[in-house]
Design a protein around this motif. Structure first.
Motif, PDB file in Angstrom:
ATOM      1  N   ILE A   1      62.510  83.045  24.035  1.00 53.96           N
ATOM      2  CA  ILE A   1      63.295  83.699  24.939  1.00 53.96           C
ATOM      3  C   ILE A   1      62.505  82.691  26.053  1.00 53.96           C
ATOM      4  N   LEU A   2      63.128  82.236  26.997  1.00 50.64           N
ATOM      5  CA  LEU A   2      62.749  81.465  28.267  1.00 50.64           C
ATOM      6  C   LEU A   2      63.355  82.415  29.531  1.00 50.64           C
ATOM      7  N   ILE A   3      62.295  82.659  30.155  1.00 53.81           N
ATOM      8  CA  ILE A   3      62.594  83.204  31.485  1.00 53.81           C
ATOM      9  C   ILE A   3      62.128  82.683  32.570  1.00 53.81           C
ATOM     10  N   ASP A   4      63.119  82.470  33.464  1.00 59.07           N
ATOM     11  CA  ASP A   4      62.801  82.049  34.954  1.00 59.07           C
ATOM     12  C   ASP A   4      62.142  83.035  35.979  1.00 59.07           C
ATOM     13  N   ARG A   5      60.972  83.188  35.881  1.00 62.70           N
ATOM     14  CA  ARG A   5      60.467  84.350  36.954  1.00 62.70           C
ATOM     15  C   ARG A   5      60.536  85.460  35.973  1.00 62.70           C
ATOM     16  N   PHE A   6      59.233  86.077  35.765  1.00 64.39           N
ATOM     17  CA  PHE A   6      59.035  87.495  35.254  1.00 64.39           C
ATOM     18  C   PHE A   6      57.938  88.388  35.814  1.00 64.39           C
ATOM     19  N   THR A   7      57.195  89.200  35.123  1.00 64.49           N
ATOM     20  CA  THR A   7      56.400  90.145  35.783  1.00 64.49           C
ATOM     21  C   THR A   7      55.341  89.442  36.716  1.00 64.49           C
ATOM     22  N   ASP A   8      54.930  88.396  36.370  1.00 66.42           N
ATOM     23  CA  ASP A   8      53.681  87.863  37.318  1.00 66.42           C
ATOM     24  C   ASP A   8      54.409  87.659  38.566  1.00 66.42           C
ATOM     25  N   SER A   9      55.860  87.301  38.632  1.00 63.60           N
ATOM     26  CA  SER A   9      56.398  86.825  40.007  1.00 63.60           C
ATOM     27  C   SER A   9      56.435  88.230  40.923  1.00 63.60           C
ATOM     28  N   THR A  10      56.474  89.238  40.262  1.00 62.03           N
ATOM     29  CA  THR A  10      56.464  90.723  40.859  1.00 62.03           C
ATOM     30  C   THR A  10      55.106  90.700  41.556  1.00 62.03           C
ATOM     31  N   ILE A  11      54.130  90.567  40.655  1.00 61.90           N
ATOM     32  CA  ILE A  11      52.751  90.852  41.202  1.00 61.90           C
ATOM     33  C   ILE A  11      52.390  89.701  42.392  1.00 61.90           C
ATOM     34  N   ALA A  12      52.758  88.425  42.189  1.00 60.62           N
ATOM     35  CA  ALA A  12      52.490  87.454  43.393  1.00 60.62           C
ATOM     36  C   ALA A  12      53.446  87.709  44.461  1.00 60.62           C
ATOM     37  N   TYR A  13      54.738  88.034  44.486  1.00 59.69           N
ATOM     38  CA  TYR A  13      55.372  88.348  45.553  1.00 59.69           C
ATOM     39  C   TYR A  13      55.231  89.570  46.385  1.00 59.69           C
ATOM     40  N   GLN A  14      55.299  90.639  45.398  1.00 66.25           N
ATOM     41  CA  GLN A  14      55.327  92.120  45.908  1.00 66.25           C
ATOM     42  C   GLN A  14      53.852  92.360  46.098  1.00 66.25           C
ATOM     43  N   HIS A  15      53.065  92.179  45.482  1.00 64.52           N
ATOM     44  CA  HIS A  15      51.598  92.553  45.670  1.00 64.52           C
ATOM     45  C   HIS A  15      51.096  91.738  46.488  1.00 64.52           C
ATOM     46  N   TYR A  16      50.641  90.361  46.175  1.00 69.85           N
ATOM     47  CA  TYR A  16      49.869  89.467  47.182  1.00 69.85           C
ATOM     48  C   TYR A  16      50.652  89.000  48.415  1.00 69.85           C
ATOM     49  N   GLY A  17      51.943  89.000  48.040  1.00 70.61           N
ATOM     50  CA  GLY A  17      52.700  88.539  49.343  1.00 70.61           C
ATOM     51  C   GLY A  17      53.250  89.608  50.240  1.00 70.61           C
ATOM     52  N   MET A  18      53.399  90.734  49.751  1.00 74.06           N
ATOM     53  CA  MET A  18      53.944  92.031  50.727  1.00 74.06           C
ATOM     54  C   MET A  18      52.931  92.867  50.833  1.00 74.06           C
ATOM     55  N   GLY A  19      51.933  93.142  49.830  1.00 76.79           N
ATOM     56  CA  GLY A  19      50.818  93.880  49.946  1.00 76.79           C
ATOM     57  C   GLY A  19      51.163  95.452  49.409  1.00 76.79           C
ATOM     58  N   ILE A  20      52.160  95.401  48.450  1.00 73.89           N
ATOM     59  CA  ILE A  20      52.423  96.650  47.748  1.00 73.89           C
ATOM     60  C   ILE A  20      51.243  96.688  46.609  1.00 73.89           C
ATOM     61  N   ASP A  21      50.956  98.129  46.455  1.00 71.89           N
ATOM     62  CA  ASP A  21      49.873  98.576  45.424  1.00 71.89           C
ATOM     63  C   ASP A  21      49.983  97.631  44.114  1.00 71.89           C
ATOM     64  N   ILE A  22      49.107  96.993  43.620  1.00 72.64           N
ATOM     65  CA  ILE A  22      49.320  96.425  42.203  1.00 72.64           C
ATOM     66  C   ILE A  22      49.469  97.475  41.048  1.00 72.64           C
ATOM     67  N   LYS A  23      48.704  98.621  41.361  1.00 76.02           N
ATOM     68  CA  LYS A  23      48.836  99.640  40.337  1.00 76.02           C
ATOM     69  C   LYS A  23      50.075 100.057  39.973  1.00 76.02           C
ATOM     70  N   LEU A  24      51.023 100.402  40.989  1.00 75.10           N
ATOM     71  CA  LEU A  24      52.198 100.899  41.006  1.00 75.10           C
ATOM     72  C   LEU A  24      52.789  99.784  40.094  1.00 75.10           C
ATOM     73  N   ILE A  25      52.951  98.527  40.656  1.00 76.75           N
ATOM     74  CA  ILE A  25      53.550  97.373  39.807  1.00 76.75           C
ATOM     75  C   ILE A  25      53.298  97.259  38.520  1.00 76.75           C
ATOM     76  N   ASN A  26      51.898  97.352  38.081  1.00 80.15           N
ATOM     77  CA  ASN A  26      51.668  97.112  36.588  1.00 80.15           C
ATOM     78  C   ASN A  26      52.205  98.560  35.875  1.00 80.15           C
TER      79      ASN A  26
END
Length: 203
Positions: free
Chosen positions: A90-115
């Protein structure tokens, strides 16, 4: 590691990840090895509908809506991933770490919610290896300039992309199954590095 691994390609815009996942696909085609390739947001039929809405340059979602749409797209892909998990590569172009990088580190959303939501969606699905493509400011803007059309995620400022890329690097340094690809270097050198690693993962 399974010979049918889940391999993810991560990186900010202009980092070359989509080029490399395409190159790996061609390599597997030549070897006649079964695989599936998906992208996020997108991948399945319903996920592609969400992608169009999410990346539309005229869309103007708040950060929480952005996150929930990303996760909704992933939710629509899970059955496809489950169906092929350990049966095909299975090859995936962006996955769970993108959500953490963009939405947590980039946009400041709580990482616990994302995880929490990621863990709920993935359950026993595990990522075996991640290629993180990094790019400098000069090449990022040069590559975006060459694109025929820009989506909503191509139009953030450099400060945002810096936060996201630093977030990716923090994730990479915490995990063993990460390979950092410096996309500012010669593309052929990087293609060979990635194909060599792919061959090790699937042999």
């Amino acid at each position: 590691m399974s010979k049918k691994p889940v391999i993810v390609f991560e990186g900010i815009e202009g980092s070359g990840k989509s080029h490399h996942i395409s190159n790996v696909s061609k390599h597997l085609d030549k070897k006649k090895i079964d695989y599936i390739k998906i992208r996020e947001p997108g991948g399945s039929i319903n996920s592609e509908k969400i992608r169009k809405l999410l990346l539309n340059k005229n869309s103007n979602f708040n950060n929480n809506t952005d996150l929930l749409l990303m996760l909704a797209s992933r939710s629509e892909n899970i059955n496809l991933i489950k169906k092929n998990f350990r049966k095909k590569i299975i090859l995936i172009d962006r996955f769970t770490d993108s959500t953490i990088a963009y939405q947590h580190y980039g946009m400041g959303i709580d990482i616990k919610l994302i995880n929490t939501i990621n863990n709920f969606l993935l359950k026993k699905i595990k990522i075996d290896f991640t290629f993180l493509n990094i790019v400098n400011k000069k090449n990022l803007f040069l590559r975006l300039k060459q694109r025929k059309s820009l989506n909503r995620y191509d139009k953030f400022d450099m400060r945002f992309y810096n936060k996201v890329q630093k977030g990716f690097l923090k994730l990479a340094f915490k995990k063993k199954s990460y390979k950092i690809i410096n996309s500012n270097l010669n593309i052929k050198v990087n293609e060979n590095l990635i194909i060599d690693q792919i061959n090790k993962l699937i042999k």
